[in-house]
Enzyme design. Structure first.
Site, PDB file in Angstrom:
ATOM      1  N   GLY A  67       0.811  -1.217   0.000  1.00 31.74           N
ATOM      2  CA  GLY A  67       0.000   0.000   0.000  1.00 31.74           C
ATOM      3  C   GLY A  67       0.838   1.257   0.000  1.00 31.74           C
ATOM      4  N   CYS A  68       1.888   1.267   0.789  1.00 32.21           N
ATOM      5  CA  CYS A  68       2.751   2.443   0.878  1.00 32.21           C
ATOM      6  C   CYS A  68       3.507   2.663  -0.429  1.00 32.21           C
ATOM      7  CB  CYS A  68       3.708   2.308   2.054  1.00 32.21           C
ATOM      8  SG  CYS A  68       2.819   2.223   3.631  1.00 32.21           S
ATOM      9  N   THR A  69       3.873   1.578  -1.088  1.00 33.57           N
ATOM     10  CA  THR A  69       4.544   1.677  -2.379  1.00 33.57           C
ATOM     11  C   THR A  69       3.586   2.248  -3.424  1.00 33.57           C
ATOM     12  OG1 THR A  69       6.028  -0.153  -1.836  1.00 33.57           O
ATOM     13  CG2 THR A  69       5.740   0.369  -4.181  1.00 33.57           C
ATOM     14  N   ALA A  72       3.237   6.047  -2.703  1.00 39.96           N
ATOM     15  CA  ALA A  72       4.442   6.796  -3.074  1.00 39.96           C
ATOM     16  C   ALA A  72       4.606   6.857  -4.591  1.00 39.96           C
ATOM     17  CB  ALA A  72       5.665   6.162  -2.424  1.00 39.96           C
TER      18      ALA A  72
END
Length: 172
Positions: A67-69, A72
């Site tokens: 999710g963070c990838t 970003a």
């Protein structure tokens, strides 16, 4: 068991599972003036960034997770358009600087990542954290004040949401 002890126990369990209501900084409030370390180990004074123009401060739980990838990379892929509108981006998580540097390099992220090891930046913005992971939230700072916030920020649509917010704020 006393009522106060039960209350404390219940609130602790809710906080552990991230179910306590968010107390994020209010719209219109002065943006936190805090200094933290970036992915290179350099101090970043947030107020200095705010003075450069409109700033997105986005919080994510952990570098290199799916999710963070997505989040970003959403911002990376729209970086030219967003920065062309004068937007500065600070990504914040409780990862150590080396993990932030790896994340930035691996995904070619063109913006600063903050290593909020002690959670001070998240606390200043009122972003809740559970077990060392900040909740995914985003804030736009304009003229030194919180002009927009997303307390349940998207992963793959983060850049689109920020673009819409910039439109609403009249940022060309």
């Amino acid at each position: 068991m006393k009522l106060s002890t039960r209350f404390f126990l219940v609130m602790s369990l809710l906080a552990f599972f991230g179910l306590v209501p968010s107390y994020a900084i209010d719209l219109g409030a002065a943006a936190p003036q805090i200094t933290a370390v970036d992915q290179n180990g350099n101090p970043v004074n947030f107020d200095d960034i705010y003075k450069k123009g409109v700033t997105l401060v986005y919080f994510y739980p952990k570098a290199n997770t799916p999710g963070c990838t997505k989040e970003a990379c959403s911002l990376r892929d729209s970086f030219a358009g967003l920065s062309g509108r004068g937007l500065h981006i600070l990504g914040v998580s409780e990862d150590k600087k080396d993990a932030q540097k790896n994340f930035q390099t691996k995904y070619n992220l063109p913006f600063t990542l903050i290593a909020d090891n002690d959670g001070a930046v998240a606390k200043a913005f009122g972003v809740p954290a559970t077990m060392g992971f900040a909740k995914r939230q985003s804030f736009i700072v304009k003229d030194g004040k919180i002009a927009w916030r997303d307390l349940n920020a998207s992963t793959s649509q983060q850049a689109a949401d920020v673009g819409k917010a910039l439109d609403q704020l009249g940022v060309k």
